[in-house]
Design a protein around this motif. Sequence first.
Motif, PDB file in Angstrom:
ATOM      1  N   LYS A   1       0.409  17.384  -0.692  1.00 31.41           N
ATOM      2  CA  LYS A   1      -0.234  17.597   0.599  1.00 31.41           C
ATOM      3  C   LYS A   1       0.024  19.009   1.109  1.00 31.41           C
ATOM      4  CE  LYS A   1      -0.960  15.644   5.109  1.00 31.41           C
ATOM      5  NZ  LYS A   1      -1.095  14.415   5.820  1.00 31.41           N
TER       6      LYS A   1
ATOM      7  N   GLU B   1       0.855  -1.185   0.000  1.00 33.74           N
ATOM      8  CA  GLU B   1       0.000   0.000   0.000  1.00 33.74           C
ATOM      9  C   GLU B   1       0.891   1.236   0.000  1.00 33.74           C
ATOM     10  OE1 GLU B   1      -3.362   2.001   2.790  1.00 33.74           O
ATOM     11  OE2 GLU B   1      -3.375  -0.169   2.603  1.00 33.74           O
ATOM     12  N   GLU B   2       0.672   2.117  -0.981  1.00 34.71           N
ATOM     13  CA  GLU B   2       1.495   3.296  -1.113  1.00 34.71           C
ATOM     14  C   GLU B   2       0.883   4.468  -0.356  1.00 34.71           C
ATOM     15  OE1 GLU B   2       2.429   4.256  -5.152  1.00 34.71           O
ATOM     16  OE2 GLU B   2       2.621   2.151  -5.694  1.00 34.71           O
ATOM     17  N   GLU B   3       1.750   5.358   0.109  1.00 32.55           N
ATOM     18  CA  GLU B   3       1.277   6.568   0.771  1.00 32.55           C
ATOM     19  C   GLU B   3       0.720   7.505  -0.295  1.00 32.55           C
ATOM     20  OE1 GLU B   3       3.058  10.281   3.297  1.00 32.55           O
ATOM     21  OE2 GLU B   3       4.084   8.366   3.386  1.00 32.55           O
ATOM     22  N   LYS B   4      -0.405   8.111   0.002  1.00 34.62           N
ATOM     23  CA  LYS B   4      -1.059   9.002  -0.953  1.00 34.62           C
ATOM     24  C   LYS B   4      -0.210  10.258  -1.146  1.00 34.62           C
ATOM     25  CE  LYS B   4      -5.517  10.976  -1.980  1.00 34.62           C
ATOM     26  NZ  LYS B   4      -6.903  11.107  -1.622  1.00 34.62           N
ATOM     27  N   THR B   5       0.052  10.605  -2.418  1.00 34.69           N
ATOM     28  CA  THR B   5       0.892  11.763  -2.713  1.00 34.69           C
ATOM     29  C   THR B   5       0.128  12.876  -3.419  1.00 34.69           C
ATOM     30  OG1 THR B   5       1.591  10.778  -4.800  1.00 34.69           O
ATOM     31  CG2 THR B   5       3.000  10.394  -2.878  1.00 34.69           C
ATOM     32  N   GLU B   6      -1.061  12.568  -3.938  1.00 31.77           N
ATOM     33  CA  GLU B   6      -1.851  13.588  -4.611  1.00 31.77           C
ATOM     34  C   GLU B   6      -3.178  13.767  -3.897  1.00 31.77           C
ATOM     35  OE1 GLU B   6      -2.256  12.660  -8.738  1.00 31.77           O
ATOM     36  OE2 GLU B   6      -0.243  13.380  -9.183  1.00 31.77           O
ATOM     37  N   PHE B   7      -3.552  15.021  -3.688  1.00 35.18           N
ATOM     38  CA  PHE B   7      -4.759  15.331  -2.930  1.00 35.18           C
ATOM     39  C   PHE B   7      -5.646  16.286  -3.715  1.00 35.18           C
ATOM     40  CE2 PHE B   7      -1.426  14.147  -0.044  1.00 35.18           C
ATOM     41  CZ  PHE B   7      -2.054  13.362   0.887  1.00 35.18           C
TER      42      PHE B   7
END
Length: 126
Positions: A106, A54-60
């Motif tokens: 972020k 599971e990758e950390e979210k980089t686009e919000f």
Amino acid sequence: MDKNQLIEAIKNMTVLELAELVKALEEEFGVSAAAPVAVAPIAGAPGAAAAPAEEEKTEFDVILADVGPEKIKVIKVVRELTGLGLKEAKDLVESAPKPVKEGVSKQEAEAAKAKLEEVGAKVQIK
């Protein structure tokens, strides 16, 4: 101008001004500021493709949930953040809930949220 003066000037720029500066530098020197992405296979993991980590979210996405009592101020901030014209910004604000910025970092999402909340809007980051 020495490098310390240049660093101080950059510190005082808005996100929009920094984006314009990066674009101007890319055009001037014929380069791209996009970081190269290298894909390296994971050693000793034969089934790595079957179980992706599971990758950390980089686009919000910055979503204007509610305009609040200061509609005109919110329109001004939306124009500042997006570069939209007056009519487009007004239409976006009046059709809330609506995304103001999509696919941003972020840090940029938090900055946009803070500016919008400062003028009374309710904002969500997804």
